[in-house]
Design an enzyme around this catalytic site. Structure first.
Site: not given
Ligand code: NAD
Ligand code: GLY
Length: 364
Positions: A122, A144, A186, A228, A238, A243, A247, A250, A254, A267
């Protein structure tokens, strides 16, 4: 220079520490927060190789033990199977311990590790060590956490805040250019929703960012994180339509990711296209100031950065169907974040489906 930005959420407040080559000081912060001495580092093999040794030596110096749990390097790791296998492994390892989790990687690892931390027993503490530009400016902040279902992104998850976000900009030096591009998508979002000056800065300085100029990256990260952190502080879950503006792009973004089986478009690429679709819808509704010029500016910036401005190889119907799984759909009514002008958004419900389809069709 190291910068500290706070997310103010009462008892759940935390700091975002941003700086260059700061990993050596991480253990000090962990100790200060009283997170314990047993770290479980969730990462992928690539990031483990790049950032693991530095992290191990920083933790060992302060007698913090650590084990790695690696997951495949793919959006597919945000899945029920991987999440529950991880939880199972953690529960065996941590039987007699009081562990905390370190999410070391991009947004995939951050969302997954945060989700695991939120449900195991939990909830156990976790910290974010984002290593992509996208994760440093966005996904590591705000709590999130979640995983995907095959029908849609992030459909299982929670709001579960990290205890610390620790962004070492030096990790970005190994990031492939495509990933810098995705992070910049982003960053453009932040400019479009809140900060015209940031959008203009990106128009002028995108080449420096692509060239991994540290001052430029630091500037962009600080600007985005400030936006942010403030928004999350005002509307953590949200519920106040504040907040929601994060999006922007998105809803269709998405849908593009899901329609492409989470493989065809990353993404960041999908969000870029989703922002174009949202701007098109805003223009069709007569909401967008100076629509032709504004659309051109967004398109040009995406194109200059090397992000797609056309959707290739995906079926329009599949994208339209996928967008109805968006979390912003309430009782069948859609809700879109739209634009008035660069730096200003508005939220609209019940956008006619024909208008959405024609905006997406323009991109196909
Ligand atoms: P990712 O986590 O897939 O990373 C992209 C690539 O970069 C991967 O191949 C990874 O291995 C590589 N990598 C990471 N760090 C590295 C480094 N320092 N050097 C070399 N390679 C490296 O993709 P991302 O773009 O970071 O994240 C996308 C994800 O984030 C999606 O799932 C999306 O839904 C999520 N997201 C979440 C939120 C949130 O608020 N929680 C907001 C935006 C996006
Ligand atoms: N990435 C959207 C949020 O954090 O609200």
């Amino acid at each position: 220079m190291t910068k500290t930005i706070s997310v103010n959420l009462g008892k759940r407040s935390y700091q975002i520490i941003i700086g260059n080559k700061i990993t050596t000081s991480l253990a000090k912060h962990i100790k200060k927060l009283g997170l314990g001495n047993d770290a479980i580092i969730i990462t992928n093999p690539r990031v483990k190789k790049i950032a693991g040794p530095q992290l191990i030596s920083a933790l060992k110096k302060s007698n913090i033990s650590c084990v790695f749990q690696t997951v495949p390097d793919s959006e597919k790791s945000k899945s029920q199977g991987i999440a529950f296998r991880l939880i199972d492994k953690i529960s065996r390892y941590a039987r007699l311990k009081q562990p905390f989790i370190i999410a070391l990687g991009g947004g995939v690892v951050g969302d997954l590790a945060g989700f695991v931390a939120s449900v195991y027993k939990r909830g156990i503490p976790y910290i974010q060590l984002p290593t992509t530009l996208l994760a440093q400016i966005d996904s590591s902040i705000g709590g999130k956490v979640g995983i995907d279902l095959t029908c849609g992104k992030n459909l299982v998850g929670a709001f579960y805040q990290p205890r610390l976000v620790f962004s070492d900009i030096s990790f970005l030096q190994t990031l492939p250019k495509n990933e810098i591009r995705c992070g910049l998508a982003e960053a453009i979002k932040y400019g479009l929703i809140k900060d015209k000056a940031l959008f203009e800065y990106l128009e002028k300085n995108y080449q420096k960012a692509l060239g991994l100029d540290e001052n430029c990256l630091e500037y962009i990260i600080n600007k985005c994180v400030l936006i942010k952190a403030k928004i999350v502080g005002q509307d953590e879950k949200e519920t106040k339509s504040i907040r929601t503006i994060l999006n922007f792009g998105h809803t269709i973004g998405h849908a593009i990711e899901a329609a492409g089986g989470f493989k065809a478009y990353s993404h960041g690429q999908a969000v870029g296209l989703g922002m174009l679709a949202a701007a098109e819808i805003s223009s069709s509704l007569g909401l967008l100031y100076n629509p032709e010029k504004t659309l051109d500016r967004i398109k040009n910036l995406l194109r200059n950065i090397g992000l797609p401005v056309k959707i290739k190889g995906l079926n329009l119907e599949k994208i339209i169907k996928a967008h109805t799984f968006d979390k912003k759909f309430i009782q069948g009514r859609n809700r879109f974040v739209l634009m008035k002008q660069i730096g200003q958004t508005l939220i609209k419900q019940n956008i006619p489906s024909g208008l959405i389809t024609s905006a997406v069709r323009k991109l196909v």
